[in-house]
Design a protein around this motif. Sequence first.
Motif, short mmCIF file in Angstrom:
data_model
loop_
_atom_site.label_atom_id
_atom_site.label_comp_id
_atom_site.label_asym_id
_atom_site.label_seq_id
_atom_site.Cartn_x
_atom_site.Cartn_y
_atom_site.Cartn_z
N MET A 16 29.46 3.02 -9.12
CA MET A 16 30.06 4.30 -9.50
C MET A 16 31.33 4.60 -8.70
O MET A 16 32.36 4.95 -9.26
CB MET A 16 29.03 5.40 -9.27
N MET A 17 31.25 4.42 -7.38
CA MET A 17 32.41 4.77 -6.54
C MET A 17 33.52 3.72 -6.65
O MET A 17 34.68 4.05 -6.80
CB MET A 17 31.96 4.93 -5.08
N LYS B 269 35.87 -6.48 -6.88
CA LYS B 269 34.90 -7.55 -6.65
C LYS B 269 33.48 -7.03 -6.56
O LYS B 269 33.20 -6.04 -5.89
CB LYS B 269 35.25 -8.28 -5.34
N ASP B 270 32.58 -7.71 -7.28
CA ASP B 270 31.15 -7.38 -7.18
C ASP B 270 30.40 -8.70 -7.02
O ASP B 270 31.02 -9.76 -7.04
CB ASP B 270 30.69 -6.58 -8.41
N ASN C 162 29.18 -7.40 -13.40
CA ASN C 162 29.21 -6.07 -12.75
C ASN C 162 30.64 -5.59 -12.57
O ASN C 162 30.96 -4.42 -12.80
CB ASN C 162 28.61 -6.13 -11.34
N VAL D 100 30.06 -0.95 -1.43
CA VAL D 100 28.79 -1.57 -1.84
C VAL D 100 27.65 -0.64 -1.42
O VAL D 100 27.89 0.46 -0.92
CB VAL D 100 28.62 -2.99 -1.21
N GLU E 250 24.67 1.38 0.43
CA GLU E 250 24.75 1.99 1.76
C GLU E 250 23.87 1.25 2.77
O GLU E 250 22.83 1.76 3.20
CB GLU E 250 24.35 3.48 1.62
N LEU F 39 24.71 -5.24 4.87
CA LEU F 39 25.43 -5.68 3.67
C LEU F 39 26.93 -5.42 3.83
O LEU F 39 27.77 -6.26 3.50
CB LEU F 39 24.90 -4.97 2.42
N LYS F 40 27.26 -4.26 4.36
CA LYS F 40 28.68 -3.90 4.52
C LYS F 40 29.37 -4.89 5.45
O LYS F 40 30.46 -5.39 5.17
CB LYS F 40 28.83 -2.45 5.00
N LYS G 92 28.47 -7.91 6.04
CA LYS G 92 28.53 -9.21 5.37
C LYS G 92 29.72 -9.27 4.40
O LYS G 92 30.49 -10.25 4.42
CB LYS G 92 27.21 -9.44 4.61
N VAL G 93 29.89 -8.26 3.59
CA VAL G 93 30.97 -8.33 2.59
C VAL G 93 32.35 -8.28 3.24
O VAL G 93 33.28 -8.91 2.75
CB VAL G 93 30.85 -7.25 1.47
N HIS H 202 36.54 8.02 2.89
CA HIS H 202 35.43 8.64 2.18
C HIS H 202 35.94 9.39 0.95
O HIS H 202 36.53 10.47 1.06
CB HIS H 202 34.70 9.60 3.14
N PHE H 203 35.69 8.80 -0.22
CA PHE H 203 36.08 9.41 -1.50
C PHE H 203 34.92 10.29 -1.99
O PHE H 203 33.79 10.18 -1.52
CB PHE H 203 36.35 8.33 -2.55
P1 NAI Z 1 26.41 1.91 -6.64
O1 NAI Z 1 25.01 1.51 -6.44
O2 NAI Z 1 26.81 2.59 -7.89
O3 NAI Z 1 27.37 0.66 -6.48
C1 NAI Z 1 27.24 -0.33 -5.50
C2 NAI Z 1 27.86 -1.59 -6.05
O4 NAI Z 1 27.95 -2.56 -5.01
C3 NAI Z 1 27.01 -2.23 -7.17
O5 NAI Z 1 27.84 -2.48 -8.29
C4 NAI Z 1 26.55 -3.55 -6.53
O6 NAI Z 1 26.41 -4.59 -7.48
C5 NAI Z 1 27.69 -3.81 -5.57
N1 NAI Z 1 27.34 -4.82 -4.55
C6 NAI Z 1 26.18 -4.99 -3.91
N2 NAI Z 1 26.27 -6.06 -3.09
C7 NAI Z 1 27.51 -6.53 -3.20
C8 NAI Z 1 28.19 -7.64 -2.63
N3 NAI Z 1 27.59 -8.44 -1.76
N4 NAI Z 1 29.48 -7.86 -2.98
C9 NAI Z 1 30.09 -7.05 -3.85
N5 NAI Z 1 29.47 -6.00 -4.45
C10 NAI Z 1 28.21 -5.74 -4.13
O7 NAI Z 1 26.76 2.82 -5.37
P2 NAI Z 1 27.87 3.96 -5.22
O8 NAI Z 1 27.28 5.26 -5.53
O9 NAI Z 1 29.09 3.52 -5.88
O10 NAI Z 1 28.09 3.96 -3.64
C11 NAI Z 1 28.79 2.94 -2.98
C12 NAI Z 1 29.12 3.39 -1.58
O11 NAI Z 1 29.87 4.59 -1.63
C13 NAI Z 1 27.95 3.69 -0.68
O12 NAI Z 1 28.26 3.30 0.63
C14 NAI Z 1 27.81 5.19 -0.77
O13 NAI Z 1 27.19 5.74 0.36
C15 NAI Z 1 29.26 5.60 -0.83
N6 NAI Z 1 29.54 6.91 -1.42
C16 NAI Z 1 28.87 7.34 -2.51
C17 NAI Z 1 29.15 8.56 -3.07
C18 NAI Z 1 28.41 9.01 -4.29
O14 NAI Z 1 28.58 10.17 -4.69
N7 NAI Z 1 27.65 8.16 -4.93
C19 NAI Z 1 30.16 9.46 -2.51
C20 NAI Z 1 30.87 8.89 -1.41
C21 NAI Z 1 30.54 7.66 -0.88
#
Ligand code: NAI
Length: 718
Positions: A325-326, A344-345, A350, A402, A404, A408-409, A411-412, A452-453
Amino acid sequence: MFRWEADGDGIVTLTMDDPTASANTMSAKWGEDFAETLKRLEAEKDSITGVVLTSAKKTFFAGGNLDDLVKYTKADAQKVFDQSQEIKGLLRRLETLGKPVVSAINGAALGGGLEIALATHHRIALDAKGSKIGLPEVTLGLLPGGGGVVRVVRLLGLADGLMNVLLQGQQRAPKAALEAGLVHEVVDTPDELISRAKQWVKDNPGAVQPWDEKGYKIPGGTPSTPKFAANLPAFPANLRKQLKNAPMPAPYLIMDAAVEGSQVDIDNAAKIESRYFAELACGQVSTNMTRAFFFDLQAINKGASRPDGYEKHSARKVVVLGAGMMGAGIAYSCAMAGLEVVLKDVALANAEKGKDYSKKILDKAVSRGKSTQEKADEVLARITPTEKPEDAAGADLVIEAVFESPDLKKKVFNEILPHLAPDAVLGSNTSTLPITDLATGVDRPEDFVGLHFFSPVDKMPLLEIIKGEKTSDATLAKAIDIALQIKKTPIVVSDSRGFFTSRVIGTFINEAVAMLGEGAAPSSIEQAGSQAGYPAPPLQLMDELTLTLPQHIREETRKGVEAAGGTWVGHPSDAIVDRMVELGRKGRSSGAGFYEYDESGKRTRLWPGLSEEFGAAQGDLPFEDMQERMLFAEALETVKCFDEGVLHTIADANIGSIMGIGYPAWTGGVAQYIDGYPGGLPGFVERARILAKAYGDRFQPPASLVEKAEKGQSLRGE
Ligand code: NAI
């Protein structure tokens, strides 16, 4: 201030040019010179064919003097009324001069700038880059007090004038202003601007304003026209619904000025407008909003927190890690700003899905005529979905989004590091993990920074930049430049769990949840939040965010406090959140929370079980206390953020709280709320003590605040 040049055709070009400032404003000197110029125009009228009004500055005219405005108190109301009437008297003399007057709008004409132009018979705007036209007063808690309400209503009609211009406060590009009926022509070059203006003067020797023509009627009718009168009661009702009863006086008084003014002649309408203008200008809400949305925002957009001595930076190629999502939203914002984006995912599918998000937004923009297919294709072509780290080759920016998880963070980041430009900025979008800890996972912690978006990224303007212990000033300067490059509003904070925004919003939700346990009716809690001006009521917001989030943050914070030898103090809301999670009511994503949801995920009603489980709706809490507990909880946490060195500027606190976490706009932000509280800072401290006595020690005002109150200072340090 007014340069006078007459040509061989008897056309006088008046060029406004304040020699003491970079823009023309309605200063006292401007008023005097305008009066002098009018006198000369009236005296030499017989030898004049007409007038072209333009400016030597980049903007046409910048409007009223807001430095003065934020200082007005109730005692200044008569003075403000008189000033407003005086300016309007001059503008009225200009439009009834008996000669055609044209505005050649060479740059932005906002607020007072547009009001001057509205008092001329014809408006031609130059299609200059970044030029904006509009009456944004409502966004500063004001109304256009230079005849703007009176003339917009007479130009566009009551309904159109109110709904499309006065109550929205949009700043339109010249072509959009043309479409809205605010200007008559748009031209492409400065030469054309003046030559068209002069031609219009020659072609329209007998020009008068529409409202000065015989038999003129306000378009669309007035309250005295039966058809219109039938619709009138819906106006204030719609407004109340839109504003959810938040204490924002400006929209109501704009409506009153427009409706009352439409029923009398233009001079009396002007008086009505001035009276309401003075009321708003001398009230607290316009001070709050002007400070936040004009001064604080301007400071931030000028990079007030940017360390000195670093060259301006712009990013070229960004790798977004994680296309969820983010990540998908971040990729869109970066591509829109012209950056090359590698998304990149773990799997290509993805990443492609992440890119589709941009496609959806762009398709919608094209179908609504807000963009062209060509532009949309260009933006999309900048996003490369991938699963391969080597596609990051040469990137000068990483934004990681990626899951939380610290491991993992780390690692990437390490997977991508060998492919990046040597001084690439390493940004993480974590919402809860301390930046200093994450930075230990890379060998260049000085380049590591929190970016932080907020969700949804394409709509939310804020970017919270977090400085870790090792983040260098050079990286911070770059991060601020990048934020502005991708059209976000950056605030800068130091590392802390939850940074500034998440930490503060947590206190708002906690307070609301605690009230359930004190017997408040859940619907009253939601209403208290809405009427305090929050865009989303607290229990609804908690359901959206998911109840396991505060649980997790609490647990991590507790560990941190105890590891540092401190004593952990819980919150009365903790037990309620824990029980809800135990019951499987984790929020919207789990299909149940404080609200019930149907199969499609639509919110249906507040969960009736709240009463039995927690004793909600079995007692009563004073409504004002409920509202103030939410506002105070966030304000007090903000003061702690200052005390701990997490926050550095008042502007960051105000803008971050309004744009990031929905602190009510009428307050001017979470720091301005304290200074603008009745009785100022001492009044706030006194009220905090009363709340502490009634609801718990978490409301005790911090020592730093008490000290400032005793010294007669404000939080802003004035
Ligand atoms: P999400 O679950 O929608 O997306 C995470 C993405 O990371 C997935 O597409 C997943 O396939 C990918 N991923 C996992 N392992 C990976 C790897 N090794 N290499 C590349 N991609 C990989 O999560 P979301 O909501 O987008 O959150 C992402 C980050 O943003 C988290 O750290 C979260 O805390 C932070 N965040 C989230 C907010 C929200 O409202 N959801 C707001 C601000 C920050």
